[in-house]
Design an enzyme around this catalytic site. Structure first.
Site, PDB file in Angstrom:
ATOM      1  N   GLU A   6       0.834  -1.215   0.000  1.00 35.72           N
ATOM      2  CA  GLU A   6       0.000   0.000   0.000  1.00 35.72           C
ATOM      3  C   GLU A   6       0.863   1.259   0.000  1.00 35.72           C
ATOM      4  OE1 GLU A   6      -2.998  -0.214  -0.774  1.00 35.72           O
ATOM      5  OE2 GLU A   6      -3.273  -2.351  -0.403  1.00 35.72           O
ATOM      6  N   HIS A  27       0.383  -1.840  -9.901  1.00 36.01           N
ATOM      7  CA  HIS A  27       0.565  -3.282  -9.736  1.00 36.01           C
ATOM      8  C   HIS A  27       1.600  -3.804 -10.724  1.00 36.01           C
ATOM      9  CE1 HIS A  27      -3.571  -3.609  -7.635  1.00 36.01           C
ATOM     10  NE2 HIS A  27      -2.586  -3.361  -6.774  1.00 36.01           N
TER      11      HIS A  27
END
Lengths: 448, 177
Positions: free
Chosen positions: B133, B142
Site C-alpha cells: 500500500e 501493480h
C-alpha cells in the site's frame, strides 16, 4: 496487460466511482469516470474506451439503453454491466443485447480482477487479430509489385481501396508497366480471392476465337469444335475475369461484352442454354479509351460500364526511384533461377539505368537484367553488360555542353582516338575536333 | 527543520515484534525513517451495520486528514474488516500518489478461511500488505512480476506467493519518482 487499455466507469454513486477508480488506477489502467449515461456518451463520442463498466440503474438513461447507444458509437467497446442482486434479470437482457458480462455488486475482488483481465485479453487478441488480418491483406500476392516511389505507393493504395468491392476496374498504363500484376493484386486481396482469376489477352485473338474463348462453345458449333467447352466467363464464376488489351476488341464484341456485363448471362457459341456467372471485370489497356470513345472506336456505354474505377500505372521513367529496387529484384530472381550467386550492379551501370527512358518499362528492365546476368562476368553487372552503354542521349537532362563532351569522347574512344576518323563521323573538320578536345579537356586518359 | 518520516499508526493490539519488523521492512524498501505511533481513534463511525464491515474509503480519508506535518506518508494498520462499496472486502487501500494508506489483518487470518491459526504467516502477510500500500502512495502500480510485493493480490494465498520486497523494476521507478 493494463497498459494502453482505457476504462470508463459509469455510476451515479460517487463512492462506487471513486472505489473503482482507485482500484483500476493501481492496476495501471487509463481510467475515467462519468456520473450518468449522458456524460458517458459525450465522453465516448470524443474518445474510444476499451472497457466500459456501467451501472444498470441510473437516473435518466439506464445502463441497458446506454449500452445500446455505446454499441452504435463504438461497436468494439466491451461493456460490462454492474448490477445489484435484484436486477440480475435485466443484466441478463443486457447480455443478450451484446454486453460482455455482468457483475453483481458488491463484487469479490478476485472476480472483478479476473473479469477485467479477461476483457483486456479479449481486446489485445482482437487488436492482434485485426493487425494480422490487415497484414495478410496488404501483403498478399503483391510481392512482385516492387517499388517504394510515391507513384507505386499511390497505385497500391488504390488497389487496397478497390479490392474489397466488386466494381469494374480499368487499369491504364504503357506496355510493360505491370498492369496484369495490379489486376492480380486486386483479385488476391478481394473477397473473391478463393475463386479463380481468368485472364484473356483480347489482342491476341481474332473476333471469332475471342467469342468462343469468352462464352465457350457447344460440340459442333463450328469446324473443329469436337467437345463442349466452357468459356472464360463461366470459368471465372465467383472470381475475376481480366481482359487485357480491351481496346483491341471489335465493335461486335463490344456489344456482346456490354450485354454480358449488364446481365451476367450468356449463351455458349452454338448453344441455347442460358448460363449465369458471377464475375468481376478488370480490364487493362495501353490506349486512351476516352479518346477512343470520342473518336467513335470504343462504345461509350461499355466504357462507362467498365470505367467504375480507373487505376493509372505510371511508366517507369516517371518513377526512377523504383529502378534500383526493381533491378535488385530481377537480379535476385534470375540469379536464383540460374542457380548462381546473387551478383551486384556497379555504380556506373546503376546510374545509367536510372538515367534511361525505358520505353518498354519494367519488362524492358527485366529483360535487360536477365541479359546482363547471362553475358556478364558472374560477379557484377557492368555498364558494358547493358545494351544502354552506347545510348547516351536518352533521358539525360544535361546541358548541351556536357552532352557534347560525352558524345565527342564516346566517338574518340570508339575510334581509338583516331582524329581523322572521328572527325569524319562527327562531320566536323579535324581543327574543329581538336578545338573541342581542348575545350572539354579531353584526353585518352578519359577512356573508360 | 525536522526530517520527513513515514508514520506507521496502529489501532488495536499488535505484537511489538511484528511492528518492529514492519518498521524495518519500510525502512529497507523505501529508505526513509519510520515513526511508530499507537492510536486509540474511535473508528466506530466508519462501521456499516448493514455490511458489518468498516468503510475503507472513509477510514482512509480520516487517516489522511490526521497526518502530522512531518509525515511524508502515513500508513495505518487495523484489526477490523474493511470494505469499499463496490467490493466485498479489501486487505488494504491507499491513495495513489497520495499521503496515506491503510491495511488490516482481519482478512489475512487463516481462521477466516477455515485453516489453523498461523501467527508468523499472518505477520508476514500484514508486512507485505503495508509495503504494497505504501508503494501505491509513492505512485507504484501493480507489478506483473510474480515475486514483487507490488503484484496485485485479490485472495490471501496470492500474498503468500510474493516476496517481501520490491522488484528491480519497481525500485527503479521509485527512484525516478
Amino acid at each position: 496487460m493494463a497498459k494502453n487499455i482505457s476504462l470508463l466507469i459509469v455510476d451515479d454513486e460517487e463512492s462506487v466511482r471513486d472505489s473503482l477508480y482507485n482500484w483500476f488506477i493501481e492496476d495501471g489502467y487509463d481510467v475515467a469516470c462519468a456520473e450518468n449515461a449522458k456524460d458517458a456518451l459525450l465522453m465516448i463520442e470524443k474518445k474510444n474506451y476499451d472497457i466500459i463498466l456501467a451501472d444498470i440503474k441510473m437516473p435518466g438513461m439506464d445502463g441497458i439503453e446506454m449500452h445500446k447507444r455505446i454499441k452504435l458509437l463504438n461497436k468494439d467497446s466491451i461493456v460490462i454491466i454492474m448490477t445489484a442482486f435484484a436486477s440480475v434479470e435485466t443484466a441478463v437482457q443486457a447480455l443478450k443485447d451484446g454486453a460482455y458480462d455482468y457483475v453483481t455488486k458488491p463484487f469479490d475482488p478476485d472476480d472483478l480482477s479476473h473479469l477485467i483481465r479477461n476483457a483486456s485479453s479479449h481486446i489485445v487478441l482482437q487488436a492482434e487479430n485485426e493487425a494480422l488480418k490487415n497484414k495478410v491483406v496488404s501483403l498478399e500476392n503483391i510481392e512482385d509489385i516492387i517499388g517504394n516511389s510515391q507513384a507505386t505507393i499511390r497505385v497500391l493504395k488504390e488497389v487496397e481501396n478497390v479490392a474489397q468491392s466488386s466494381a469494374s476496374v480499368i487499369i491504364t498504363g504503357e506496355s510493360g508497366t505491370g498492369k496484369e500484376l495490379i489486376a492480380r493484386a486486386i483479385h488476391s486481396n478481394s473477397p473473391r480471392k478463393y475463386f479463380p482469376m481468368v485472364s484473356v489477352h483480347c489482342g491476341a485473338l481474332s473476333e471469332s476465337l475471342l467469342e468462343s474463348e469468352l462464352f465457350g462453345h457447344e460440340k459442333g458449333a463450328f469446324t473443329g469444335a469436337m467437345f463442349n467447352r466452357k468459356g472464360r466467363f463461366e470459368m471465372a464464376d465467383g472470381g475475376t475475369i481480366f481482359l487485357d488489351e480491351i481496346a483491341t476488341i471489335s465493335t461486335k464484341m463490344q456489344v456482346e461484352l456490354l450485354r454480358v456485363l449488364e446481365s451476367k448471362c450468356f449463351v455458349r457459341v452454338g448453344g441455347h442454354k442460358e448460363i449465369t456467372s458471377d464475375f468481376r471485370v478488370i480490364c487493362a489497356t495501353n490506349r486512351d479509351l476516352k479518346k477512343m470513345v470520342e473518336n467513335g472506336t470504343f462504345r461509350e456505354d461499355l466504357y462507362y460500364r467498365l470505367n467504375v474505377v480507373n487505376i493509372l500505372v505510371p511508366p517507369l521513367r516517371e518513377r526512377p526511384d523504383d529502378i534500383a529496387l526493381l533491378a535488385r529484384h530481377f537480379i535476385k530472381k534470375y540469379c536464383t533461377s540460374m542457380s548462381r550467386d546473387i551478383i551486384s550492379i556497379d555504380q556506373a551501370a546503376q546510374k545509367r539505368l536510372e538515367e534511361y527512358d525505358f520505353p518498354g518499362n519494367v519488362r524492358e528492365l527485366e529483360n535487360m537484367i536477365e541479359r546482363a546476368i547471362v553475358v556478364g562476368n558472374g560477379k557484377e553487372i557492368k555498364l558494358h553488360d547493358l545494351p544502354l552503354a552506347r545510348d547516351l542521349i536518352t533521358r539525360s537532362y544535361e546541358s548541351l555542353e556536357d552532352l557534347e563532351k560525352k558524345y565527342v569522347l564516346e566517338v574518340l574512344n570508339k575510334n581509338d582516338w583516331n582524329i581523322s576518323k572521328s572527325a569524319r563521323i562527327l562531320k566536323v573538320d579535324r581543327v574543329t575536333l581538336y578545338n573541342k578536345i581542348k575545350k572539354h579537356g579531353l584526353s585518352a586518359a578519359n577512356k573508360p | 527543520m525536522a526530517t520527513q518520516k513515514i508514520v506507521l499508526r496502529y489501532n488495536g493490539h499488535f505484537e511489538q515484534s511484528c511492528l518492529d519488523k514492519i518498521v524495518a521492512d519500510i525502512q529497507r524498501e523505501y529508505k526513509i525513517p519510520v515513526e511508530l505511533i499507537e492510536c486509540h481513534s474511535d473508528i466506530s463511525i466508519f462501521f456499516d451495520p448493514a455490511r458489518r464491515q468498516y468503510d475503507a474509503n472513509k477510514l482512509l480519508e480520516f487517516i489522511d486528514s490526521n497526518t502530522g506535518p512531518y509525515a511524508l506518508k502515513t500508513i495505518a494498520i487495523f484489526r477490523v474488516d474493511l470494505y469499499i462499496p463496490i467490493l466485498t472486502y479489501i486487505f488494504g487501500q491507499a491513495a495513489y500518489k497520495g499521503k496515506s494508506g491503510i491495511a488490516s489483518v482481519y482478512r489475512l487470518k487463516n481462521e477466516q478461511y477455515g485453516l489453523k491459526p498461523d501467527e508468523k504467516l499472518l505477520h508476514e502477510r500484514l508486512r507485505k500488505v503495508v509495503v504494497h500500500e505504501l508503494g501505491h502512495t509513492f505512485g507504484l502500480i501493480h507489478c506483473p512480476n510474480p515475486e514483487c510485493v507490488m503484484r496485485s493480490s485479490t485472495y490471501v494465498e496470492d500474498i503468500d506467493q510474493k516476496k517481501l520486497m520490491l522488484c528491480r523494476k519497481c525500485k527503479n521507478e521509485l527512484a525516478l519518482s
